[in-house]
Design a protein around this motif. Structure first.
Motif, PDB file in Angstrom:
ATOM      1  N   GLN A 218      50.649  42.076  24.685  1.00 23.49           N
ATOM      2  CA  GLN A 218      51.370  41.906  25.948  1.00 23.49           C
ATOM      3  C   GLN A 218      50.831  42.876  26.990  1.00 23.49           C
ATOM      4  OE1 GLN A 218      55.591  42.507  25.527  1.00 23.49           O
ATOM      5  NE2 GLN A 218      56.041  42.007  27.663  1.00 23.49           N
ATOM      6  N   ALA A 219      50.608  44.127  26.596  1.00 24.29           N
ATOM      7  CA  ALA A 219      50.037  45.109  27.520  1.00 24.29           C
ATOM      8  C   ALA A 219      48.646  44.667  27.980  1.00 24.29           C
ATOM      9  CB  ALA A 219      49.967  46.478  26.852  1.00 24.29           C
ATOM     10  N   ASP A 220      47.847  44.133  27.059  1.00 26.44           N
ATOM     11  CA  ASP A 220      46.511  43.647  27.422  1.00 26.44           C
ATOM     12  C   ASP A 220      46.585  42.573  28.507  1.00 26.44           C
ATOM     13  OD1 ASP A 220      44.660  45.158  25.976  1.00 26.44           O
ATOM     14  OD2 ASP A 220      44.958  43.970  24.150  1.00 26.44           O
ATOM     15  N   ARG A 221      47.550  41.684  28.379  1.00 24.54           N
ATOM     16  CA  ARG A 221      47.680  40.622  29.387  1.00 24.54           C
ATOM     17  C   ARG A 221      48.023  41.211  30.754  1.00 24.54           C
ATOM     18  NH1 ARG A 221      49.957  38.025  24.787  1.00 24.54           N
ATOM     19  NH2 ARG A 221      52.096  38.594  25.381  1.00 24.54           N
ATOM     20  N   HIS A 222      48.875  42.208  30.767  1.00 24.82           N
ATOM     21  CA  HIS A 222      49.208  42.855  32.041  1.00 24.82           C
ATOM     22  C   HIS A 222      48.007  43.625  32.592  1.00 24.82           C
ATOM     23  CE1 HIS A 222      53.389  41.740  32.297  1.00 24.82           C
ATOM     24  NE2 HIS A 222      53.661  42.239  31.114  1.00 24.82           N
ATOM     25  N   PHE A 223      47.267  44.305  31.719  1.00 24.17           N
ATOM     26  CA  PHE A 223      46.052  44.995  32.183  1.00 24.17           C
ATOM     27  C   PHE A 223      45.067  43.995  32.789  1.00 24.17           C
ATOM     28  CE2 PHE A 223      46.839  48.802  29.329  1.00 24.17           C
ATOM     29  CZ  PHE A 223      46.818  49.730  30.357  1.00 24.17           C
ATOM     30  N   ALA A 224      44.913  42.845  32.164  1.00 26.41           N
ATOM     31  CA  ALA A 224      43.981  41.840  32.667  1.00 26.41           C
ATOM     32  C   ALA A 224      44.396  41.355  34.052  1.00 26.41           C
ATOM     33  CB  ALA A 224      43.889  40.665  31.689  1.00 26.41           C
ATOM     34  N   GLN A 225      45.681  41.124  34.239  1.00 21.74           N
ATOM     35  CA  GLN A 225      46.184  40.698  35.547  1.00 21.74           C
ATOM     36  C   GLN A 225      45.955  41.785  36.586  1.00 21.74           C
ATOM     37  OE1 GLN A 225      47.453  37.811  36.545  1.00 21.74           O
ATOM     38  NE2 GLN A 225      47.557  36.752  34.584  1.00 21.74           N
ATOM     39  N   ALA A 226      46.239  43.039  36.213  1.00 21.40           N
ATOM     40  CA  ALA A 226      46.036  44.146  37.150  1.00 21.40           C
ATOM     41  C   ALA A 226      44.559  44.298  37.490  1.00 21.40           C
ATOM     42  CB  ALA A 226      46.584  45.438  36.553  1.00 21.40           C
ATOM     43  N   HIS A 227      43.702  44.181  36.487  1.00 18.55           N
ATOM     44  CA  HIS A 227      42.254  44.310  36.722  1.00 18.55           C
ATOM     45  C   HIS A 227      41.754  43.228  37.677  1.00 18.55           C
ATOM     46  CE1 HIS A 227      38.166  45.583  35.782  1.00 18.55           C
ATOM     47  NE2 HIS A 227      37.845  44.307  35.735  1.00 18.55           N
ATOM     48  N   ALA A 228      42.261  42.013  37.500  1.00 16.00           N
ATOM     49  CA  ALA A 228      41.835  40.919  38.381  1.00 16.00           C
ATOM     50  C   ALA A 228      42.248  41.189  39.824  1.00 16.00           C
ATOM     51  CB  ALA A 228      42.427  39.605  37.883  1.00 16.00           C
ATOM     52  N   ILE A 229      43.434  41.739  40.007  1.00 19.24           N
ATOM     53  CA  ILE A 229      43.899  42.063  41.362  1.00 19.24           C
ATOM     54  C   ILE A 229      43.015  43.130  41.980  1.00 19.24           C
ATOM     55  CG2 ILE A 229      45.797  43.072  42.701  1.00 19.24           C
ATOM     56  CD1 ILE A 229      47.693  41.782  40.577  1.00 19.24           C
ATOM     57  N   LEU A 230      42.726  44.190  41.224  1.00 15.44           N
ATOM     58  CA  LEU A 230      41.899  45.275  41.742  1.00 15.44           C
ATOM     59  C   LEU A 230      40.463  44.817  41.974  1.00 15.44           C
ATOM     60  CD1 LEU A 230      43.283  48.147  39.488  1.00 15.44           C
ATOM     61  CD2 LEU A 230      43.594  47.922  41.966  1.00 15.44           C
ATOM     62  N   ALA A 231      39.959  43.939  41.105  1.00 14.13           N
ATOM     63  CA  ALA A 231      38.588  43.452  41.253  1.00 14.13           C
ATOM     64  C   ALA A 231      38.401  42.625  42.517  1.00 14.13           C
ATOM     65  CB  ALA A 231      38.193  42.621  40.028  1.00 14.13           C
ATOM     66  N   ALA A 232      39.487  42.050  43.022  1.00 16.79           N
ATOM     67  CA  ALA A 232      39.417  41.271  44.258  1.00 16.79           C
ATOM     68  C   ALA A 232      39.334  42.159  45.491  1.00 16.79           C
ATOM     69  CB  ALA A 232      40.630  40.343  44.359  1.00 16.79           C
ATOM     70  N   ARG A 233      39.402  43.483  45.303  1.00 14.57           N
ATOM     71  CA  ARG A 233      39.280  44.477  46.370  1.00 14.57           C
ATOM     72  C   ARG A 233      40.250  44.222  47.520  1.00 14.57           C
ATOM     73  NH1 ARG A 233      33.852  43.216  45.091  1.00 14.57           N
ATOM     74  NH2 ARG A 233      32.838  44.859  43.878  1.00 14.57           N
ATOM     75  N   PRO A 234      41.547  44.225  47.226  1.00 13.53           N
ATOM     76  CA  PRO A 234      42.511  44.098  48.318  1.00 13.53           C
ATOM     77  C   PRO A 234      42.493  45.353  49.189  1.00 13.53           C
ATOM     78  CG  PRO A 234      43.628  44.667  46.287  1.00 13.53           C
ATOM     79  CD  PRO A 234      42.195  44.393  45.917  1.00 13.53           C
ATOM     80  N   ARG A 235      43.112  45.269  50.330  1.00 18.20           N
ATOM     81  CA  ARG A 235      43.161  46.412  51.243  1.00 18.20           C
ATOM     82  C   ARG A 235      43.987  47.536  50.624  1.00 18.20           C
ATOM     83  NH1 ARG A 235      46.576  45.555  56.479  1.00 18.20           N
ATOM     84  NH2 ARG A 235      48.189  46.366  55.081  1.00 18.20           N
ATOM     85  N   GLY A 236      43.545  48.757  50.851  1.00 16.51           N
ATOM     86  CA  GLY A 236      44.312  49.906  50.385  1.00 16.51           C
ATOM     87  C   GLY A 236      43.425  50.931  49.704  1.00 16.51           C
TER      88      GLY A 236
END
Length: 286
Positions: A218-236
């Protein structure tokens, strides 16, 4: 109840941790805001974990913080709602970064769950609520300081906060059991046919490895989602959350390689490895 909130004291508290390394790269205003958020979380967490005090007294101490947070927001203007008491040091950061009252109160709600009773084998839905309050709510405060857009920032907080908290739970199984707490989900424990008796007996059962690996997945799935968000280089300002994601994912990976069958050793991150991660992320593209 009256923690030392001076900058020097805060630096001593977090020095050498992945949190400290991540926050040191921020500009001064953002860094001080994150230290203040940390101080708030540390103060209410200390109340929740104060086993020398009775539950009623600890609940009253949390109520003082609740009233202080409300005083920061009431009457329509920061600082005009009465005496914020111990929460007063948060006022400039609430004002500058638009920290949400609901998120600060959610952190207290999470600590109150530990005060009301020692959490043992909670249903999965209760565990998720706990993770949201004690971790993702902190993430929601943090992404405001990082200057992220609201929707993507809150999505990152949801996933990264849960990933970090579940990793902490898996790392602290023995320490939590020693104080009468087991944060692993009841459904997984029952599915593994582990008798629900005492915390020590539950976490001392070899079959707890199966339970822990379900939580790790379950933690791995959340890490994967977080990594995808960060990899998209959002503002901040994203170096701090990228560091937390990288360090904690590595801790989780090491625990999976070792397993959770007793006897267990606590997995730690070495300072050289932490500094190397900071350097690597600092040199990579934002």
């Amino acid at each position: 109840m009256n923690p030392d909130l001076t900058p020097a004291a805060l630096r001593r508290q977090v020095s050498g941790s992945s949190f400290y390394a991540g926050m040191r790269v921020l500009p001064r205003a953002e860094r001080e805001a994150m230290y203040a958020i940390y101080a708030f979380c540390r103060a209410v967490d200390d109340i929740a974990d104060d086993h020398g005090g009775d539950r009623a007294a600890r609940a009253r101490d949390l109520a003082v913080w609740r009233r202080g947070i409300d005083a920061l927001y009431d009457s329509g203007a920061i600082g005009d709602g009465g005496d914020p008491g111990p929460a007063g040091f948060l006022a400039p950061h609430v004002h500058r970064f638009g920290l949400a009252r609901a998120d600060l109160q959610a952190v207290i709600d999470g600590m109150a769950m530990d005060v009301e009773r020692d959490i043992r084998w909670p249903p999965a839905a209760e565990l998720d609520l706990y993770c949201d309050r004690v971790a993702s709510a902190v993430g929601r405060l943090s992404v405001r300081v990082f200057g992220m857009e609201r929707d993507v920032g809150e999505l990152l907080a949801c996933h990264l906060g849960r990933a970090l908290q579940l990793t902490n739970i898996l790392r602290d199984i023995d320490e939590d059991a020693a104080i009468g707490r087991v944060y692993l989900p009841r459904e997984a424990i029952e599915a593994a046919a582990i008798p629900i008796t005492t915390p020590a007996a539950v976490v001392g059962d070899a079959r707890i490895d199966t339970v822990a690996r379900q939580v790790a997945a379950q933690a791995d799935r959340h890490f994967a989602q977080a990594h995808a968000i960060l990899a998209a280089r959002p503002r901040g300002r994203l170096l701090a959350p990228r560091l937390m994601e990288a360090v904690y994912a590595k801790v989780l990976g090491r625990m999976k390689a070792i397993g959770w069958a007793p006897p267990r050793g606590r997995v730690r991150v070495s300072k050289p490895a932490l500094l190397w991660t900071v350097l690597r992320l600092s040199l990579s593209r934002p």
